[in-house]
Design a protein around this motif. Structure first.
Motif, PDB file in Angstrom:
ATOM      1  N   ALA A 184      -3.556  -8.720   6.853  1.00 21.95           N
ATOM      2  CA  ALA A 184      -4.551  -9.576   6.195  1.00 21.95           C
ATOM      3  C   ALA A 184      -5.305  -8.804   5.112  1.00 21.95           C
ATOM      4  O   ALA A 184      -5.605  -9.342   4.045  1.00 21.95           O
ATOM      5  N   ALA A 185      -5.581  -7.521   5.370  1.00 21.05           N
ATOM      6  CA  ALA A 185      -6.310  -6.721   4.383  1.00 21.05           C
ATOM      7  C   ALA A 185      -5.497  -6.579   3.100  1.00 21.05           C
ATOM      8  O   ALA A 185      -6.041  -6.679   1.989  1.00 21.05           O
ATOM      9  N   LEU A 186      -4.187  -6.374   3.231  1.00 20.63           N
ATOM     10  CA  LEU A 186      -3.342  -6.277   2.032  1.00 20.63           C
ATOM     11  C   LEU A 186      -3.199  -7.640   1.358  1.00 20.63           C
ATOM     12  O   LEU A 186      -3.184  -7.739   0.126  1.00 20.63           O
ATOM     13  N   ALA A 187      -3.105  -8.694   2.168  1.00 21.26           N
ATOM     14  CA  ALA A 187      -2.999 -10.046   1.602  1.00 21.26           C
ATOM     15  C   ALA A 187      -4.250 -10.387   0.801  1.00 21.26           C
ATOM     16  O   ALA A 187      -4.164 -11.030  -0.250  1.00 21.26           O
ATOM     17  N   ASP A 188      -5.412  -9.931   1.274  1.00 19.33           N
ATOM     18  CA  ASP A 188      -6.661 -10.159   0.533  1.00 19.33           C
ATOM     19  C   ASP A 188      -6.628  -9.488  -0.836  1.00 19.33           C
ATOM     20  O   ASP A 188      -7.348  -9.885  -1.749  1.00 19.33           O
ATOM     21  N   LEU A 189      -5.798  -8.450  -0.973  1.00 19.20           N
ATOM     22  CA  LEU A 189      -5.681  -7.727  -2.244  1.00 19.20           C
ATOM     23  C   LEU A 189      -4.580  -8.306  -3.126  1.00 19.20           C
ATOM     24  O   LEU A 189      -4.240  -7.738  -4.161  1.00 19.20           O
ATOM     25  N   GLY A 190      -3.969  -9.408  -2.663  1.00 21.75           N
ATOM     26  CA  GLY A 190      -2.976 -10.079  -3.492  1.00 21.75           C
ATOM     27  C   GLY A 190      -1.532  -9.854  -3.093  1.00 21.75           C
ATOM     28  O   GLY A 190      -0.620 -10.387  -3.725  1.00 21.75           O
ATOM     29  N   GLN A 191      -1.295  -9.053  -2.040  1.00 28.41           N
ATOM     30  CA  GLN A 191       0.083  -8.820  -1.595  1.00 28.41           C
ATOM     31  C   GLN A 191       0.583 -10.041  -0.817  1.00 28.41           C
ATOM     32  O   GLN A 191      -0.100 -10.518   0.083  1.00 28.41           O
ATOM     33  N   ARG A 192       1.766 -10.572  -1.165  1.00 26.10           N
ATOM     34  CA  ARG A 192       2.239 -11.811  -0.516  1.00 26.10           C
ATOM     35  C   ARG A 192       3.463 -11.603   0.358  1.00 26.10           C
ATOM     36  O   ARG A 192       3.681 -12.341   1.304  1.00 26.10           O
ATOM     37  N   ASP A 193       4.331 -10.646   0.019  1.00 25.87           N
ATOM     38  CA  ASP A 193       5.589 -10.473   0.747  1.00 25.87           C
ATOM     39  C   ASP A 193       5.440  -9.379   1.805  1.00 25.87           C
ATOM     40  O   ASP A 193       4.987  -8.277   1.491  1.00 25.87           O
ATOM     41  N   SER A 227      -3.853 -19.143   2.842  1.00 21.84           N
ATOM     42  CA  SER A 227      -3.470 -19.756   1.577  1.00 21.84           C
ATOM     43  C   SER A 227      -3.813 -18.772   0.451  1.00 21.84           C
ATOM     44  O   SER A 227      -4.938 -18.280   0.400  1.00 21.84           O
ATOM     45  N   PRO A 228      -2.888 -18.427  -0.440  1.00 21.07           N
ATOM     46  CA  PRO A 228      -1.485 -18.880  -0.449  1.00 21.07           C
ATOM     47  C   PRO A 228      -0.702 -18.337   0.742  1.00 21.07           C
ATOM     48  O   PRO A 228      -1.074 -17.309   1.317  1.00 21.07           O
ATOM     49  N   LYS A 229       0.354 -19.058   1.097  1.00 19.54           N
ATOM     50  CA  LYS A 229       1.164 -18.676   2.254  1.00 19.54           C
ATOM     51  C   LYS A 229       1.829 -17.319   2.040  1.00 19.54           C
ATOM     52  O   LYS A 229       2.216 -16.979   0.925  1.00 19.54           O
ATOM     53  N   LEU A 230       1.946 -16.556   3.125  1.00 18.80           N
ATOM     54  CA  LEU A 230       2.667 -15.285   3.053  1.00 18.80           C
ATOM     55  C   LEU A 230       4.175 -15.552   3.134  1.00 18.80           C
ATOM     56  O   LEU A 230       4.604 -16.565   3.675  1.00 18.80           O
ATOM     57  N   VAL A 231       4.940 -14.646   2.563  1.00 19.68           N
ATOM     58  CA  VAL A 231       6.403 -14.762   2.568  1.00 19.68           C
ATOM     59  C   VAL A 231       6.939 -13.672   3.487  1.00 19.68           C
ATOM     60  O   VAL A 231       6.636 -12.485   3.293  1.00 19.68           O
ATOM     61  N   TRP A 232       7.738 -14.072   4.487  1.00 19.46           N
ATOM     62  CA  TRP A 232       8.174 -13.138   5.533  1.00 19.46           C
ATOM     63  C   TRP A 232       9.645 -12.783   5.396  1.00 19.46           C
ATOM     64  O   TRP A 232      10.496 -13.661   5.306  1.00 19.46           O
ATOM     65  N   HIS A 233       9.911 -11.472   5.410  1.00 20.26           N
ATOM     66  CA  HIS A 233      11.270 -10.951   5.241  1.00 20.26           C
ATOM     67  C   HIS A 233      11.686 -10.254   6.525  1.00 20.26           C
ATOM     68  O   HIS A 233      11.005  -9.312   6.961  1.00 20.26           O
TER      69      HIS A 233
END
Ligand SMILES: *Cc1c(COP(=O)(O)O)cnc(C)c1O
Length: 244
Positions: A55-64, A84-90
């Motif tokens: 979540a901390a990285l997602a808050d910085l704009g990381q999505r994948d 939101s925006p949704k994360l993309v999972w690999h």
């Protein structure tokens, strides 16, 4: 001894500092390769990391985000599903044919398809109501018994069969080459994967992805045309536990 306040400051700014450092490494490598920086997708490999770090990285704009171990991944995907925006999972771990269903149901991408049986099951288990599962075929470049991957000789037949499956969209090739210390040696492996992709593109011009490069060799990978790098340690720090 460092004062307590210094320790606190440096640990809270770590994810931002690390992400900025990786982004500037990507930008510099793209410039050296004379490639647009937007042609390189950064997947943050979050295996063994808690949802809070993701979540901390997602808050910085990381999505994948990339995960290797199903059991820990599903819980994290579910706990972060409302973002939101949704994360993309690999999914980037080794796949067993009896464990494909959760991958088909919870992930957007799979990078490690190396057998037709696995691809067939993923296609059958993928919901017809959402987007197809994005797939890379993993190619075995070195001769390491512990690593999966289809041999270059068997790649064309596997690719033809997987491309015909209805609920999968084949995007390209992935490799996890033997670790090499110097950049030239790293580049030789990545050049081999790029050449295989170019060969495959004559019959499959839709292929657009080279999934190659990790913390230690992402520059070499970008110089050889990587479109997707998978970076763990350099973003999250050393992994403390490794699940059995
Ligand atoms: C763990 C892992 C990575 C990330 O490796 P780092 O060295 O931590 O960057 C990338 N790809 C795969 C397939 C992995 O298993």
């Amino acid at each position: 001894m460092a004062p307590y306040s210094m320790v606190t400051v440096s640990s809270t700014s770590d994810p931002a500092r690390r992400l900025a450092a990786i982004r500037s490494q990507i930008t510099a490598a793209a410039e050296r390769a004379q490639r647009p920086v937007e042609s390189i997708r950064l997947v943050a490999v979050s295996k063994t990391q808690p949802a809070a770090s993701i979540a901390a990285l997602a808050d910085l704009g990381q999505r994948d985000f990339g995960e290797n171990y199903l059991q820990e991944a599903i819980g994290k995907i579910q706990s972060l599903a409302d973002r939101s925006p949704k994360l993309v999972w690999h999914f980037i771990g080794q796949l067993q044919s009896n464990k494909t269903r959760p991958v088909a149901e919870h992930f957007d991408w799979v990078h490690t398809v190396d057998r037709l049986k696995i691809a067939e099951r993923l296609s059958q288990q993928r919901s017809p109501h959402g987007p197809p599962l994005q797939v890379c075929l993993q190619v075995k470049l070195g001769d390491e018994a512990t690593k999966g991957g289809v041999s270059p000789a068997d790649l064309p037949a596997l690719l033809r069969a997987v491309a015909a499956l209805p609920r999968l969209q084949v995007r390209g090739l992935m490799a996890l080459p033997p670790a090499e210390a110097d950049e030239d040696a790293q580049r030789r492996w990545f050049a081999e994967l790029r050449q295989l992709l170019v060969t495959c593109q004559t019959e499959h011009p839709q292929l657009d992805t080279l999934s190659m490069g990790m913390s230690a060799d992402l520059v070499a990978a970008i110089l050889e045309g990587s479109t997707l790098i998978r970076v763990g340690t350099a973003l999250f720090g050393e992994r403390l536990q490794s699940p059995a």
